[in-house]
Write a protein that holds these residues in place. Sequence first.
Motif, short mmCIF file in Angstrom:
data_model
loop_
_atom_site.label_atom_id
_atom_site.label_comp_id
_atom_site.label_asym_id
_atom_site.label_seq_id
_atom_site.Cartn_x
_atom_site.Cartn_y
_atom_site.Cartn_z
N GLY A 93 -3.88 33.61 27.76
CA GLY A 93 -3.45 34.99 27.57
C GLY A 93 -2.41 35.38 28.60
O GLY A 93 -2.16 34.62 29.55
N ASP A 94 -1.78 36.54 28.40
CA ASP A 94 -0.82 36.97 29.43
C ASP A 94 -1.01 38.41 29.89
O ASP A 94 -0.24 38.92 30.69
N LYS A 95 -2.06 39.06 29.40
CA LYS A 95 -2.29 40.45 29.82
C LYS A 95 -2.96 40.49 31.20
O LYS A 95 -3.83 39.67 31.48
N ALA A 96 -2.59 41.49 31.98
CA ALA A 96 -3.14 41.61 33.34
C ALA A 96 -4.63 41.96 33.32
O ALA A 96 -5.38 41.60 34.23
N ASP A 97 -5.09 42.64 32.25
CA ASP A 97 -6.50 43.04 32.22
C ASP A 97 -7.40 41.97 31.59
O ASP A 97 -8.62 42.14 31.50
N GLY A 98 -6.80 40.86 31.15
CA GLY A 98 -7.59 39.73 30.65
C GLY A 98 -8.13 39.89 29.24
O GLY A 98 -8.88 39.04 28.76
N THR A 99 -7.75 40.94 28.53
CA THR A 99 -8.35 41.18 27.21
C THR A 99 -7.88 40.19 26.15
O THR A 99 -8.40 40.19 25.04
N ASP A 100 -6.89 39.34 26.50
CA ASP A 100 -6.48 38.30 25.54
C ASP A 100 -6.78 36.89 26.08
O ASP A 100 -6.28 35.91 25.56
N SER A 101 -7.62 36.81 27.12
CA SER A 101 -7.96 35.50 27.68
C SER A 101 -9.34 35.10 27.15
O SER A 101 -10.36 35.40 27.76
N ASP A 119 -6.12 35.34 38.51
CA ASP A 119 -6.82 36.54 38.97
C ASP A 119 -8.27 36.15 39.18
O ASP A 119 -9.01 35.90 38.22
N LEU A 156 -9.23 34.95 35.48
CA LEU A 156 -8.15 34.64 34.54
C LEU A 156 -7.47 33.34 34.99
O LEU A 156 -7.15 33.19 36.17
#
Length: 353
Positions: free
Chosen positions: A175-183, A26, A31
């Motif tokens: 990370g694997d969340k679309a909003d990037g909160t775990d990257s 992304d 991301l």
Amino acid sequence: MSDKVYRASTTAPVNIAVVKYWGKRDAKLNLPTNSSLSVTLSQADLRTLTTASCSASFPASEGDALLLNGEPSDISGARTQACLRELRSRRAALEAADPSLPKLSTYPLRLVSENNFPTAAGLASSAAGFAALVRAIANLYELPASPSELSLIARQGSGSACRSLFGGYVAWRMGDKADGTDSMADQVAEASHWPDMRALVLVVSAAKKGVSSSSGMQQTVATSGLFRERIATVVPENMAIMEKAIAEKDFEKFAEVTMRDSNSFHATCADTYPPIFYMNDVSRAAIRAVEAINEKAGRTVAAYTFDAGPNAVIYYQEKDTEAVVGTFYHVLQGADIGGWKSADIKGLKPTIS
Ligand code: PMV
């Protein structure tokens, strides 16, 4: 109107990846397509110092401004704006919760950044730059944020910047969340865990790189078949072996993965259409020189790695300084080692912070 000026300063170091970040899933949120791992270099040698200030008395018409190494620098780009927006909204949330706080989030920002290494040296300065910018403003705004939380913000400025918020050995988990909160980044080991580790930076060319990392990544993701293999199996394996090698202070393994991962990254660049070449003849000769050093020592004492440019970073251990740095300095003085004779290469010897 108060003319009080609020101010905070911080420094952030340069990091050099041993498992490379290359590819965005992304582009807007920055991301990555894969996790990466880096070593943070000593701030005594390579760092950005940033001071952030704000005041109700700064003219709103001038907006936010950045002075980089004494020159006005453009901060209108989407990446810098994303960092500023995120930091301001966190400060605004604090101000909303406690109306007694000064409304710093509404004041124009003045940022002053300086590198203690020549920006023209061709070293990736954006990692240290964005890490320092984010932490200076977070300190100014008194945000209660951990380094990992700040890494979420710095990542949006420059991916590799998220790793410069820590010293030692640092992983950026994709990370694997679309909003990037775990990257975000975390520290794999303190620098003191492996006190013998050293880096030698060989500045092969001070010229600005031909293809920016963002467009290089975009082209690689779009056109390289080899890249798909790299993110599916090569990098996950390299991350696992690298973390174990660091935990066990196993230099042979650390070095092998470092060199293989650099080779794999540059192979995907050559596999794009049209191909991208970041290394040049001198870079390739540096690889041969490292191989010659290792062969002569009868074990792996040096590991090369290259980012999106021709400069080499050589990792080695203090006990092998003579074999590695001694050899490269002989080369720099004109001796022929592994076919490497280039006269116009400068060496920098940062330690690990
Ligand atoms: O942080 P960026 O967008 O400049 O990308 C950095 C990419 C490499 O330096 C080549 C690899 C890395 O992991 O630092």
